[in-house]
Design a protein around this motif. Structure first.
Motif, PDB file in Angstrom:
ATOM      1  N   ASN A   1       0.850  -1.201   0.000  1.00  0.00           N
ATOM      2  CA  ASN A   1       0.000   0.000   0.000  1.00  0.00           C
ATOM      3  C   ASN A   1       0.887   1.253   0.000  1.00  0.00           C
ATOM      4  O   ASN A   1       2.099   1.147   0.094  1.00  0.00           O
ATOM      5  CB  ASN A   1      -0.914  -0.031   1.220  1.00  0.00           C
ATOM      6  CG  ASN A   1      -1.740  -1.310   1.246  1.00  0.00           C
ATOM      7  OD1 ASN A   1      -2.568  -1.517   0.370  1.00  0.00           O
ATOM      8  ND2 ASN A   1      -1.484  -2.184   2.205  1.00  0.00           N
TER       9      ASN A   1
ATOM     10  N   LYS B   1      -8.723   2.097  -8.634  1.00  0.00           N
ATOM     11  CA  LYS B   1      -7.332   1.659  -8.799  1.00  0.00           C
ATOM     12  C   LYS B   1      -6.558   2.686  -9.637  1.00  0.00           C
ATOM     13  O   LYS B   1      -7.151   3.465 -10.387  1.00  0.00           O
ATOM     14  CB  LYS B   1      -7.268   0.270  -9.410  1.00  0.00           C
ATOM     15  CG  LYS B   1      -7.838   0.109 -10.798  1.00  0.00           C
ATOM     16  CD  LYS B   1      -7.396  -1.266 -11.320  1.00  0.00           C
ATOM     17  CE  LYS B   1      -7.695  -1.467 -12.791  1.00  0.00           C
ATOM     18  NZ  LYS B   1      -9.064  -1.890 -13.063  1.00  0.00           N
TER      19      LYS B   1
ATOM     20  N   LEU C   1      -8.014   5.860  -0.952  1.00  0.00           N
ATOM     21  CA  LEU C   1      -8.848   4.738  -0.509  1.00  0.00           C
ATOM     22  C   LEU C   1     -10.277   5.188  -0.171  1.00  0.00           C
ATOM     23  O   LEU C   1     -10.470   6.172   0.539  1.00  0.00           O
ATOM     24  CB  LEU C   1      -8.191   4.125   0.732  1.00  0.00           C
ATOM     25  CG  LEU C   1      -8.907   2.999   1.464  1.00  0.00           C
ATOM     26  CD1 LEU C   1      -8.897   1.712   0.655  1.00  0.00           C
ATOM     27  CD2 LEU C   1      -8.218   2.745   2.824  1.00  0.00           C
TER      28      LEU C   1
ATOM     29  N   ILE D   1      -8.898  -1.718   3.352  1.00  0.00           N
ATOM     30  CA  ILE D   1      -7.522  -1.981   2.881  1.00  0.00           C
ATOM     31  C   ILE D   1      -7.420  -3.434   2.406  1.00  0.00           C
ATOM     32  O   ILE D   1      -6.860  -3.718   1.337  1.00  0.00           O
ATOM     33  CB  ILE D   1      -6.490  -1.707   4.000  1.00  0.00           C
ATOM     34  CG1 ILE D   1      -6.503  -0.221   4.387  1.00  0.00           C
ATOM     35  CG2 ILE D   1      -5.079  -2.120   3.559  1.00  0.00           C
ATOM     36  CD1 ILE D   1      -5.588   0.152   5.556  1.00  0.00           C
TER      37      ILE D   1
ATOM     38  N   TYR E   1      -8.903  -3.958  -1.033  1.00  0.00           N
ATOM     39  CA  TYR E   1      -8.012  -3.469  -2.106  1.00  0.00           C
ATOM     40  C   TYR E   1      -6.884  -4.475  -2.327  1.00  0.00           C
ATOM     41  O   TYR E   1      -6.533  -4.789  -3.460  1.00  0.00           O
ATOM     42  CB  TYR E   1      -7.413  -2.102  -1.740  1.00  0.00           C
ATOM     43  CG  TYR E   1      -8.280  -0.913  -2.100  1.00  0.00           C
ATOM     44  CD1 TYR E   1      -9.633  -0.882  -1.779  1.00  0.00           C
ATOM     45  CD2 TYR E   1      -7.746   0.192  -2.758  1.00  0.00           C
ATOM     46  CE1 TYR E   1     -10.418   0.224  -2.096  1.00  0.00           C
ATOM     47  CE2 TYR E   1      -8.523   1.298  -3.081  1.00  0.00           C
ATOM     48  CZ  TYR E   1      -9.859   1.315  -2.744  1.00  0.00           C
ATOM     49  OH  TYR E   1     -10.631   2.401  -3.055  1.00  0.00           O
ATOM     50  N   GLN E   2      -6.318  -4.972  -1.229  1.00  0.00           N
ATOM     51  CA  GLN E   2      -5.199  -5.919  -1.361  1.00  0.00           C
ATOM     52  C   GLN E   2      -5.646  -7.173  -2.103  1.00  0.00           C
ATOM     53  O   GLN E   2      -4.912  -7.724  -2.903  1.00  0.00           O
ATOM     54  CB  GLN E   2      -4.654  -6.288   0.026  1.00  0.00           C
ATOM     55  CG  GLN E   2      -3.916  -5.121   0.695  1.00  0.00           C
ATOM     56  CD  GLN E   2      -3.226  -5.491   2.006  1.00  0.00           C
ATOM     57  OE1 GLN E   2      -2.285  -4.825   2.420  1.00  0.00           O
ATOM     58  NE2 GLN E   2      -3.709  -6.539   2.676  1.00  0.00           N
TER      59      GLN E   2
ATOM     60  N   PRO F   1      -3.167  -0.976  -4.769  1.00  0.00           N
ATOM     61  CA  PRO F   1      -2.749  -0.402  -3.488  1.00  0.00           C
ATOM     62  C   PRO F   1      -3.845   0.432  -2.826  1.00  0.00           C
ATOM     63  O   PRO F   1      -4.575   1.164  -3.496  1.00  0.00           O
ATOM     64  CB  PRO F   1      -1.581   0.515  -3.888  1.00  0.00           C
ATOM     65  CG  PRO F   1      -1.895   0.914  -5.297  1.00  0.00           C
ATOM     66  CD  PRO F   1      -2.563  -0.273  -5.926  1.00  0.00           C
ATOM     67  N   ALA F   2      -3.933   0.312  -1.515  1.00  0.00           N
ATOM     68  CA  ALA F   2      -4.730   1.267  -0.744  1.00  0.00           C
ATOM     69  C   ALA F   2      -3.862   2.501  -0.566  1.00  0.00           C
ATOM     70  O   ALA F   2      -2.755   2.425  -0.035  1.00  0.00           O
ATOM     71  CB  ALA F   2      -5.100   0.668   0.604  1.00  0.00           C
TER      72      ALA F   2
ATOM     73  N   PHE G   1       3.130  -0.435   3.961  1.00  0.00           N
ATOM     74  CA  PHE G   1       2.999   0.793   3.170  1.00  0.00           C
ATOM     75  C   PHE G   1       4.378   1.206   2.659  1.00  0.00           C
ATOM     76  O   PHE G   1       5.395   0.927   3.294  1.00  0.00           O
ATOM     77  CB  PHE G   1       2.463   1.938   4.035  1.00  0.00           C
ATOM     78  CG  PHE G   1       1.014   1.812   4.400  1.00  0.00           C
ATOM     79  CD1 PHE G   1       0.024   2.369   3.598  1.00  0.00           C
ATOM     80  CD2 PHE G   1       0.621   1.132   5.553  1.00  0.00           C
ATOM     81  CE1 PHE G   1      -1.323   2.263   3.941  1.00  0.00           C
ATOM     82  CE2 PHE G   1      -0.717   1.016   5.903  1.00  0.00           C
ATOM     83  CZ  PHE G   1      -1.689   1.585   5.097  1.00  0.00           C
TER      84      PHE G   1
END
Ligand SMILES: [Zn+2]
Length: 277
Positions: free
Chosen positions: A2, A156, A180, A209, A212-213, A218-219, A266
């Motif tokens: 992220n 995205k 996000l 999060i 998204y993963q 990426p968040a 991150f």
């Protein structure tokens, strides 16, 4: 992986505070907090991008070395934290970018608009970023709020152009990293930091999060320097609503950010882009 951006600005920069301040010159306080922010990143083995308000470098040039020497990235957040629609011409904005690039020896590759103020009235900004060899932007929040948002934008990363702010254009040169968002009570809302980090239950942010993963993108998360160092944030008299947005749960931001950094990986925008090549 992220992405974390720290909007590095002083107590007098947020738009909601600026409108209550009478005079123009204020004593910067945020320098006292930079060590604490860098320590938080160090203990969590995280690199981040610092979106700097350029005038802070004029007050204290050493800031730049402290950020870079600790493995973080510098990016641009205007010289004085001005909304993009407040520039009377694209040339005025371009003069600022050139000034910032001189101050940083061209290290900055990315931009974030103060108050996420990139919208259809200020889309000329994308051309100026391209012209000045910028690589990415992170000013789009794909949800509608009172203050900002492009609700139809993709979640995205995509290639953004002046003509099309919300969807991928194959011929676009600037990579857009939208912040996000999540679904909450059937509505799309921001979940990528700031006021939403302070206000939403952490469980909701963590779930967004994770989703998204799972989708393999990426968040993109943000936090203000003054949210991590509330001890240097003076209390300004303002309307109840502005006060809520600015100060609500301010003393919880550091702990929540710490918890997220412990659970999720991150990195800076530049690292992310380099690693995905
Ligand atoms: Zn800002």
């Amino acid at each position: 992986m992220n992405i974390l951006g720290i909007d590095f600005e002083d107590w007098f920069h947020p738009e909601l505070i600026q409108k209550y301040l009478q005079k123009k010159n204020h004593e910067p306080k945020i320098f006292q907090g930079i060590e604490k922010i860098i320590d938080l990143l160090r203990k969590n083995e995280t690199n981040a991008t610092f979106f700097l308000v350029g005038e802070l470098l004029e007050f204290k040039p050493e800031l730049q070395d402290m950020i870079i020497e600790n493995g973080h990235e510098i990016a641009f957040h205007t010289m004085k934290h001005s909304r993009i629609d407040s520039y009377t011409s694209p040339e005025k904005f371009e003069m600022e970018i050139i000034n910032f690039d001189n101050l940083t020896n061209g290290k900055s590759k990315g931009f974030r608009a103060p108050s996420f103020s990139l919208n259809h009235n200020s889309s000329w900004l994308i051309d100026i970023l391209e012209k000045n060899n910028y690589v990415y932007d992170s000013s789009v929040v794909p949800a509608k709020t009172k203050l900002y948002g492009l609700p139809n934008a993709e979640n995205k990363p995509y290639r953004i152009t002046k003509e099309c702010l919300e969807k991928n254009s194959d011929d676009g040169k600037i990579l857009e990293f939208p912040l996000l968002v999540t679904k909450f009570l059937g509505k799309k809302i921001p979940a990528g930091g700031g006021f939403y980090l302070r206000t939403l239950p952490l469980r909701i942010i963590k779930n967004s999060i994770k989703s998204y993963q799972k989708n393999n993108f990426p968040a993109v998360f943000y936090i203000h320097s003054w949210e991590l160092t509330p001890e240097f944030m003076p209390k300004i008299k303002m309307s109840k609503q502005d006060e809520f947005v600015t100060y609500h749960n301010l003393n919880k931001a550091y702990g929540k950010m710490d918890e997220l950094l412990k659970e999720f990986k991150f990195t800076s925008f530049d690292n992310f882009i380099q690693n995905s090549k």
